[in-house]
Design a protein around this motif. Structure first.
Motif, short mmCIF file in Angstrom:
data_model
loop_
_atom_site.label_atom_id
_atom_site.label_comp_id
_atom_site.label_asym_id
_atom_site.label_seq_id
_atom_site.Cartn_x
_atom_site.Cartn_y
_atom_site.Cartn_z
N MET A 180 17.13 26.10 19.64
CA MET A 180 18.27 25.60 20.41
C MET A 180 17.84 24.95 21.73
SD MET A 180 21.17 26.04 18.91
CE MET A 180 21.57 26.74 17.29
N GLN A 181 16.56 24.57 21.82
CA GLN A 181 16.06 24.01 23.08
C GLN A 181 16.80 22.75 23.52
OE1 GLN A 181 14.31 24.85 20.31
NE2 GLN A 181 12.13 25.12 20.77
N GLU A 182 17.26 21.96 22.57
CA GLU A 182 17.93 20.71 22.92
C GLU A 182 19.35 20.92 23.41
OE1 GLU A 182 17.73 17.86 19.80
OE2 GLU A 182 15.53 17.84 19.71
N LYS A 183 19.91 22.09 23.11
CA LYS A 183 21.30 22.35 23.49
C LYS A 183 21.43 23.34 24.66
CE LYS A 183 23.44 21.38 19.02
NZ LYS A 183 24.38 21.88 17.97
N ILE A 184 20.43 24.21 24.82
CA ILE A 184 20.54 25.26 25.83
C ILE A 184 19.39 25.18 26.82
CG2 ILE A 184 20.79 27.73 26.26
CD1 ILE A 184 21.63 28.06 23.32
N ARG A 185 19.73 25.08 28.11
CA ARG A 185 18.73 25.11 29.17
C ARG A 185 18.78 26.47 29.86
NH1 ARG A 185 20.91 20.61 32.82
NH2 ARG A 185 22.82 21.05 31.66
N THR A 186 17.67 26.91 30.41
CA THR A 186 17.64 28.13 31.22
C THR A 186 17.50 27.75 32.68
OG1 THR A 186 15.24 28.35 30.96
CG2 THR A 186 16.63 29.52 29.37
N ARG A 187 18.08 28.61 33.54
CA ARG A 187 18.03 28.30 34.97
C ARG A 187 18.04 29.57 35.79
NH1 ARG A 187 22.27 23.95 36.84
NH2 ARG A 187 21.01 22.80 35.32
N LEU A 188 17.09 29.71 36.68
CA LEU A 188 17.04 30.84 37.60
C LEU A 188 18.09 30.63 38.68
CD1 LEU A 188 15.28 33.43 38.06
CD2 LEU A 188 13.98 32.06 39.72
N SER A 189 19.03 31.55 38.78
CA SER A 189 20.13 31.37 39.72
C SER A 189 20.76 32.70 40.10
CB SER A 189 21.20 30.45 39.11
OG SER A 189 22.32 30.32 39.98
N ASP A 190 21.08 32.85 41.36
CA ASP A 190 21.84 34.00 41.84
C ASP A 190 23.31 33.66 41.63
OD1 ASP A 190 22.97 36.15 43.07
OD2 ASP A 190 22.02 35.85 45.02
N GLY A 191 23.92 34.24 40.61
CA GLY A 191 25.30 33.88 40.28
C GLY A 191 25.37 32.44 39.82
N VAL A 192 26.30 31.68 40.43
CA VAL A 192 26.45 30.26 40.06
C VAL A 192 25.94 29.34 41.17
CG1 VAL A 192 28.39 30.66 38.51
CG2 VAL A 192 28.85 30.25 40.93
N LEU A 193 25.13 29.88 42.07
CA LEU A 193 24.69 29.09 43.22
C LEU A 193 23.87 27.87 42.82
CD1 LEU A 193 23.81 31.86 45.84
CD2 LEU A 193 25.91 30.52 45.61
N LYS A 194 23.19 27.92 41.68
CA LYS A 194 22.39 26.77 41.23
C LYS A 194 23.11 25.93 40.17
CE LYS A 194 18.89 27.55 43.88
NZ LYS A 194 17.59 28.00 43.39
N LEU A 195 24.38 26.24 39.96
CA LEU A 195 25.18 25.42 39.04
C LEU A 195 25.70 24.21 39.81
CD1 LEU A 195 26.40 25.32 36.14
CD2 LEU A 195 28.44 26.41 37.11
N ASN A 196 25.53 23.03 39.26
CA ASN A 196 25.98 21.82 39.94
C ASN A 196 27.45 21.54 39.66
OD1 ASN A 196 23.33 21.23 40.93
ND2 ASN A 196 22.79 20.47 38.89
N PRO A 197 28.13 20.84 40.57
CA PRO A 197 29.54 20.50 40.35
C PRO A 197 29.72 19.71 39.05
CG PRO A 197 28.93 20.09 42.63
CD PRO A 197 27.66 20.41 41.90
N ASP A 198 30.79 20.00 38.33
CA ASP A 198 31.14 19.31 37.09
C ASP A 198 30.03 19.40 36.04
OD1 ASP A 198 32.96 17.93 35.48
OD2 ASP A 198 32.03 16.00 35.95
N GLU A 199 29.28 20.51 36.05
CA GLU A 199 28.21 20.70 35.08
C GLU A 199 28.63 21.62 33.94
OE1 GLU A 199 23.37 21.13 35.41
OE2 GLU A 199 24.61 22.39 36.71
N ALA A 200 29.71 22.37 34.15
CA ALA A 200 30.20 23.30 33.12
C ALA A 200 31.73 23.32 33.11
CB ALA A 200 29.66 24.70 33.39
#
Length: 238
Positions: A65-85
């Protein structure tokens, strides 16, 4: 991918075709399952610790599932970008931590269409936090797994009417729908509270007076909830 009953119920609350951010992903099971089933196009598996994120990455590769799912080190959603999810899942952690993640992530969560929350504790406080911060609970589920009870909720931005004490504690949807798992939980909770009360009454009264009053109040709320859960036919028989 086979999910536990708890994770299956959480996954079922994610809207189809949503871009998912799974906070505290641990093994990455929910995004893998949803992508594998074709329910969502993509996901970000997020965790504050490198160990769980490495496990998630290994599982993602195992299921190709590498093409569909990325991993990201993040405290909560602090590393989630606007309009990314479109959808954010926060499951399997204490209610205090859930509220902390929501509070610290307000700026990015404003663009998210839905939250799927499964607090392990303080769920009444989580419900009140949502009410006070312009969220509305749109659905609730509850499952029992290995003798533990897990309530969960689907949440969107909007105005929520203030709830009664019994609804803050046990969930307006679960009560209204006479959820059988909630019914089982209430009976177990009543037995536990009765046992605590019996033990307290064997101790010097002045020392435990406030605690007795607290348990009696919880018992009253529990019994009120059980009464709400009864069908009209059961009420007539009673």
């Amino acid at each position: 991918m086979q999910l536990s009953d708890r994770l299956q119920a959480v996954a079922s609350m994610v809207t189809e075709n949503s871009r998912l951010a799974d906070v505290g992903t641990d093994h990455g099971y929910i995004p893998i399952y949803l992508c594998e089933m074709g329910k969502i196009p993509s996901a970000i598996a997020m965790d504050v610790k490198k160990g769980p994120l490495l496990r998630a990455k290994m599982n993602i590769e195992r299921y190709h599932m590498q093409e569909k799912i990325r991993t990201r080190l993040s405290d909560g959603v602090l590393k989630l970008n606007p309009d990314e999810a479109d959808s954010v899942v926060i499951a399997g952690m204490g209610g205090t931590l859930v509220m902390k993640i929501l509070e610290e992530g307000k700026k990015v969560l404003v663009d998210v269409k839905e939250l799927v929350l499964q607090p392990q504790s303080d769920i009444d406080k989580v419900r009140k936090y949502l009410y006070e911060n312009d969220y509305v609970i749109t659905a609730e589920k509850m499952v029992c797994e290995e003798e533990k009870y897990y309530p969960m909720m689907h949440v969107q931005h909007g105005h929520m009417e203030e709830l009664a004490d019994i609804e803050w504690k046990y969930g307006a949807f679960l009560l209204k729908e006479k959820n059988p798992v909630l019914g089982s939980f209430l009976k177990k909770e009543e037995t536990t509270l009765n046992g605590v009360l019996q033990n307290l009454r064997q101790q010097p009264k002045e020392r435990v007076k406030e605690r007795i009053l607290e348990i009696e109040a919880l018992l009253a709320l529990n019994r009120k909830a059980q009464k709400w859960m009864k069908t009209e036919e059961e009420c007539e028989k009673a």
